[in-house]
Design a protein around this motif. Structure first.
Motif, PDB file in Angstrom:
ATOM      1  N   GLU A 156      64.960  40.570  28.489  1.00  0.00           N
ATOM      2  CA  GLU A 156      66.382  40.403  28.793  1.00  0.00           C
ATOM      3  C   GLU A 156      67.242  40.561  27.546  1.00  0.00           C
ATOM      4  O   GLU A 156      68.339  41.097  27.614  1.00  0.00           O
ATOM      5  CB  GLU A 156      66.643  39.049  29.452  1.00  0.00           C
ATOM      6  N   LEU A 157      66.748  40.100  26.405  1.00  0.00           N
ATOM      7  CA  LEU A 157      67.487  40.283  25.156  1.00  0.00           C
ATOM      8  C   LEU A 157      67.661  41.766  24.855  1.00  0.00           C
ATOM      9  O   LEU A 157      68.774  42.217  24.552  1.00  0.00           O
ATOM     10  CB  LEU A 157      66.753  39.593  23.996  1.00  0.00           C
ATOM     11  N   ILE A 158      66.584  42.524  24.949  1.00  0.00           N
ATOM     12  CA  ILE A 158      66.656  43.964  24.676  1.00  0.00           C
ATOM     13  C   ILE A 158      67.570  44.649  25.684  1.00  0.00           C
ATOM     14  O   ILE A 158      68.346  45.530  25.332  1.00  0.00           O
ATOM     15  CB  ILE A 158      65.235  44.584  24.697  1.00  0.00           C
ATOM     16  N   LYS A 159      67.520  44.218  26.935  1.00  0.00           N
ATOM     17  CA  LYS A 159      68.393  44.799  27.959  1.00  0.00           C
ATOM     18  C   LYS A 159      69.858  44.495  27.663  1.00  0.00           C
ATOM     19  O   LYS A 159      70.717  45.355  27.818  1.00  0.00           O
ATOM     20  CB  LYS A 159      67.999  44.290  29.336  1.00  0.00           C
ATOM     21  N   VAL A 160      70.164  43.274  27.220  1.00  0.00           N
ATOM     22  CA  VAL A 160      71.542  42.908  26.867  1.00  0.00           C
ATOM     23  C   VAL A 160      72.051  43.803  25.738  1.00  0.00           C
ATOM     24  O   VAL A 160      73.187  44.287  25.766  1.00  0.00           O
ATOM     25  CB  VAL A 160      71.626  41.414  26.466  1.00  0.00           C
ATOM     26  N   ILE A 161      71.203  44.047  24.745  1.00  0.00           N
ATOM     27  CA  ILE A 161      71.603  44.920  23.634  1.00  0.00           C
ATOM     28  C   ILE A 161      71.861  46.331  24.139  1.00  0.00           C
ATOM     29  O   ILE A 161      72.880  46.940  23.799  1.00  0.00           O
ATOM     30  CB  ILE A 161      70.535  44.899  22.523  1.00  0.00           C
ATOM     31  N   THR A 162      70.977  46.850  24.955  1.00  0.00           N
ATOM     32  CA  THR A 162      71.143  48.204  25.499  1.00  0.00           C
ATOM     33  C   THR A 162      72.394  48.300  26.375  1.00  0.00           C
ATOM     34  O   THR A 162      73.196  49.215  26.219  1.00  0.00           O
ATOM     35  CB  THR A 162      69.897  48.610  26.322  1.00  0.00           C
ATOM     36  N   PHE A 178      58.542  48.133  28.025  1.00  0.00           N
ATOM     37  CA  PHE A 178      59.946  47.887  28.367  1.00  0.00           C
ATOM     38  C   PHE A 178      60.825  47.993  27.125  1.00  0.00           C
ATOM     39  O   PHE A 178      61.890  48.596  27.156  1.00  0.00           O
ATOM     40  CB  PHE A 178      60.101  46.514  29.025  1.00  0.00           C
ATOM     41  N   PHE A 179      60.378  47.403  26.021  1.00  0.00           N
ATOM     42  CA  PHE A 179      61.123  47.489  24.760  1.00  0.00           C
ATOM     43  C   PHE A 179      61.392  48.950  24.403  1.00  0.00           C
ATOM     44  O   PHE A 179      62.517  49.338  24.080  1.00  0.00           O
ATOM     45  CB  PHE A 179      60.319  46.846  23.620  1.00  0.00           C
ATOM     46  N   ILE A 180      60.337  49.754  24.440  1.00  0.00           N
ATOM     47  CA  ILE A 180      60.452  51.171  24.061  1.00  0.00           C
ATOM     48  C   ILE A 180      61.423  51.899  24.983  1.00  0.00           C
ATOM     49  O   ILE A 180      62.299  52.637  24.520  1.00  0.00           O
ATOM     50  CB  ILE A 180      59.059  51.838  24.061  1.00  0.00           C
ATOM     51  N   GLU A 181      61.304  51.685  26.292  1.00  0.00           N
ATOM     52  CA  GLU A 181      62.209  52.342  27.249  1.00  0.00           C
ATOM     53  C   GLU A 181      63.663  51.971  26.982  1.00  0.00           C
ATOM     54  O   GLU A 181      64.542  52.836  27.008  1.00  0.00           O
ATOM     55  CB  GLU A 181      61.846  51.933  28.682  1.00  0.00           C
ATOM     56  N   GLN A 182      63.930  50.703  26.718  1.00  0.00           N
ATOM     57  CA  GLN A 182      65.300  50.246  26.481  1.00  0.00           C
ATOM     58  C   GLN A 182      65.829  50.754  25.139  1.00  0.00           C
ATOM     59  O   GLN A 182      66.956  51.235  25.054  1.00  0.00           O
ATOM     60  CB  GLN A 182      65.375  48.715  26.523  1.00  0.00           C
ATOM     61  N   ILE A 183      65.028  50.642  24.102  1.00  0.00           N
ATOM     62  CA  ILE A 183      65.482  51.026  22.761  1.00  0.00           C
ATOM     63  C   ILE A 183      65.764  52.520  22.690  1.00  0.00           C
ATOM     64  O   ILE A 183      66.694  52.948  21.994  1.00  0.00           O
ATOM     65  CB  ILE A 183      64.470  50.569  21.693  1.00  0.00           C
TER      66      ILE A 183
END
Length: 161
Positions: free
Chosen positions: A106-112, A20-25
């Motif tokens: 959720e943190l990574i999604k908020v950043i994205t 998930f991290f990789i997909e979002q980043i």
């Protein structure tokens, strides 16, 4: 111009979903991310390196002796300042997050989801500040001030009764 985001991790292996991290980043083209491992005793550092291998806008800094959250942020800031031409650096420490109900995803999604407003960070607030460390800003505080309608951000600022 790119903006740097520093995220400090400490023993977050169980909360991380590297896929998930990789997909979002990969959706963040104008943000340079620095993932700081603050002397984790679990496999957090290995997971952060996996993310770095898949994302060209990610760097990983390994702090070998546990430091305070702000000291770890400063270690990431020194790295970012030396490696990239960034004038503004936002930070988040996972230790300071309320991730009981919403994990790091959720943190990574908020950043994205908010990368456009992060990139438009109000430069006026930093004009009086002169040093690199004085120009650091709390990413979640900034998003809260903009009154972004996001459950994760609201959750971070709820008081525990």
């Amino acid at each position: 111009m790119k903006i740097g985001i520093i995220i400090v991790f400490h023993d977050n292996e169980k909360e991380m979903d590297t896929t998930f991290f990789i997909e979002q980043i990969k959706q963040t083209s104008n943000l340079e991310l620095c993932l700081v491992n603050n002397n984790s005793k679990d496999n957090t550092f290995d997971l952060l390196r996996e993310v770095k291998e898949e994302c060209n806008n990610v760097s990983v800094v390994n702090v070998r002796k546990f430091k305070s959250d702000m000291s770890a942020v400063k270690a990431g800031a020194r790295f970012m300042f030396n490696e990239f031409n960034l004038k503004h650096l936002g930070y988040v420490s996972t230790n300071m997050l309320n991730i009981k109900h919403h994990g790091l995803n959720e943190l990574i999604k908020v950043i994205t989801d908010n990368q456009d407003v992060i990139l438009k960070y109000d430069m006026e607030t930093l004009k009086k500040k002169q040093t690199l460390f004085q120009s650091l800003f709390s990413l979640l505080d900034y998003l809260k001030k903009l009154k972004k309608n996001n459950h994760f951000i609201k959750l971070q600022f709820q008081t525990n009764l």
